[in-house]
Design a protein around this motif. Structure first.
Motif, short mmCIF file in Angstrom:
data_model
loop_
_atom_site.label_atom_id
_atom_site.label_comp_id
_atom_site.label_asym_id
_atom_site.label_seq_id
_atom_site.Cartn_x
_atom_site.Cartn_y
_atom_site.Cartn_z
N GLY A 17 0.81 -1.21 0.00
CA GLY A 17 0.00 0.00 0.00
C GLY A 17 0.84 1.26 0.00
O GLY A 17 0.53 2.24 -0.69
N THR A 18 1.93 1.23 0.76
CA THR A 18 2.82 2.38 0.80
C THR A 18 3.48 2.63 -0.55
O THR A 18 3.61 3.78 -0.98
CB THR A 18 3.91 2.15 1.87
OG1 THR A 18 3.30 1.94 3.14
CG2 THR A 18 4.84 3.36 1.97
N LEU A 19 3.88 1.56 -1.21
CA LEU A 19 4.49 1.71 -2.53
C LEU A 19 3.52 2.28 -3.54
O LEU A 19 3.88 3.10 -4.40
CB LEU A 19 5.02 0.36 -3.02
CG LEU A 19 6.23 -0.21 -2.26
CD1 LEU A 19 6.59 -1.60 -2.78
CD2 LEU A 19 7.43 0.73 -2.39
N PHE A 20 2.26 1.86 -3.46
CA PHE A 20 1.24 2.38 -4.37
C PHE A 20 1.04 3.88 -4.17
O PHE A 20 0.66 4.60 -5.10
CB PHE A 20 -0.09 1.66 -4.15
CG PHE A 20 -0.25 0.43 -5.00
CD1 PHE A 20 -0.43 0.53 -6.37
CD2 PHE A 20 -0.21 -0.83 -4.42
CE1 PHE A 20 -0.57 -0.60 -7.16
CE2 PHE A 20 -0.35 -1.97 -5.20
CZ PHE A 20 -0.53 -1.86 -6.58
N ILE A 21 1.28 4.37 -2.96
CA ILE A 21 1.14 5.80 -2.68
C ILE A 21 2.40 6.56 -3.06
O ILE A 21 2.34 7.62 -3.70
CB ILE A 21 0.82 6.02 -1.19
CG1 ILE A 21 -0.55 5.41 -0.86
CG2 ILE A 21 0.84 7.51 -0.85
CD1 ILE A 21 -0.87 5.43 0.62
N LEU A 22 3.56 6.02 -2.70
CA LEU A 22 4.82 6.74 -2.89
C LEU A 22 5.30 6.71 -4.34
O LEU A 22 5.94 7.67 -4.79
CB LEU A 22 5.90 6.15 -1.98
CG LEU A 22 5.69 6.34 -0.48
CD1 LEU A 22 6.85 5.72 0.30
CD2 LEU A 22 5.55 7.81 -0.13
N PHE A 23 5.01 5.63 -5.07
CA PHE A 23 5.52 5.54 -6.44
C PHE A 23 4.96 6.64 -7.35
O PHE A 23 5.73 7.30 -8.07
CB PHE A 23 5.23 4.16 -7.02
CG PHE A 23 5.76 3.96 -8.42
CD1 PHE A 23 7.13 3.92 -8.65
CD2 PHE A 23 4.89 3.84 -9.49
CE1 PHE A 23 7.63 3.74 -9.94
CE2 PHE A 23 5.37 3.66 -10.77
CZ PHE A 23 6.75 3.63 -11.00
N PRO A 24 3.65 6.90 -7.37
CA PRO A 24 3.16 8.02 -8.19
C PRO A 24 3.73 9.36 -7.75
O PRO A 24 4.00 10.23 -8.59
CB PRO A 24 1.64 7.97 -7.99
CG PRO A 24 1.35 6.57 -7.57
CD PRO A 24 2.54 6.15 -6.76
N LEU A 25 3.92 9.53 -6.44
CA LEU A 25 4.50 10.78 -5.95
C LEU A 25 5.95 10.93 -6.41
O LEU A 25 6.38 12.02 -6.79
CB LEU A 25 4.42 10.82 -4.42
CG LEU A 25 4.89 12.11 -3.74
CD1 LEU A 25 4.07 13.30 -4.22
CD2 LEU A 25 4.80 11.98 -2.23
#
Length: 272
Positions: A17-25
């Protein structure tokens, strides 16, 4: 003895879940500083030269500072008046829930949360135009009203957890109902006021649909500016992402600094 065994399923889910948030950012930030050639060569790599040219182009193309001024004007006034008025309405309802009319009124306000905005969008546009409210002040009034349902829901639960004996003591000392609220209850609502202010700030700043149907180009807020000028830099992703990042950054900072108030306040307001 406390079981300290790691739940790897939950841990893995949180990591994903964290990767899904941080990757687009991460992509938003890196693309904003790249040239089109660098992005074409390697999308995931860091910029070779961190250039601010994309940001300068985005500011000139979108009229960024004018839209920023409009967004700040709307957001600041909406947050202030939402906290002041919604808390007052919720206090009246919370302290009179034993009366049938106020209980009906409470459920009436809460039921408004389940009305989809598209259903009322066209009548709203027509009515605001007829009343000459299709401007920034009119937008502020509508945001305050639209926030009322959810805010009453969480305010009422929190106010009912405050001992009524505090108010009775203030009344015995000669305080009026108005003074009781502002001198006794309102200061005790500080955690809830912070939660409402933060959620209202995030929602107002990021809202796109209501400004889209109400405002003209001269009064455009930041989300609306991104849409209006999309055709001008739609193929220039570097400029586009720079513009998105500038619009996103203030609310990211607000959320990071104030996220603890959001969670704790909603939990306190959802239970008696």
């Amino acid at each position: 003895m406390i079981n300290k065994k790691t739940n790897w399923n939950v841990t893995l889910l949180l990591i994903v879940g964290t990767l899904f948030i941080l990757f687009p950012l991460y992509l938003t930030i890196t693309i904003s500083f790249k040239t089109p050639q660098e992005m074409a060569d390697n999308l995931l790599a860091l910029p070779v030269n961190w250039s601010f040219d994309n940001f300068r182009t985005a500011i000139l193309t979108t009229g960024f500072f004018s839209a920023l001024k409009n967004s700040l004007f709307v957001t600041i006034f909406v947050v202030i008046f939402t906290v002041l008025t919604n808390s007052l309405v919720a206090y009246v309802i919370a302290r009179n829930m034993h009366k049938k009319i106020y209980k009906i009124l409470f459920y009436y306000f809460v039921s408004a949360m389940f009305v989809p905005f598209p259903i009322i969008m066209l009548p709203l546009v027509k009515q605001t135009s007829a009343w000459q409210m299709d401007n920034l002040p009119g937008l502020i009034v509508l945001y305050i009203l639209f926030n009322l349902s959810f805010n009453i829901f969480i305010y009422v639960g929190y106010i009912r957890s405050i001992p009524i004996e505090l108010e009775e003591a203030a009344v015995m000392d000669g305080a009026s109902t108005w003074k009781v609220f502002w001198k006794v209850i309102f200061p005790l609502l500080a955690p809830m006021n912070a939660t409402v202010a933060i959620l209202t700030c995030l929602g107002t700043w990021n809202d796109f649909l209501l400004p889209l149907v109400m405002l003209d180009h001269d009064h455009a807020t930041l989300p609306l500016v991104q849409y209006i000028f999309q055709s001008e830099f739609g193929t220039n992703y570097n400029t586009a992402f720079a513009s998105y990042l500038m619009a996103l950054l203030p609310m990211v900072i607000v959320y990071v600094l104030a996220q603890k108030w959001i969670i704790s306040g909603v939990m306190k307001g959802s239970i008696k």
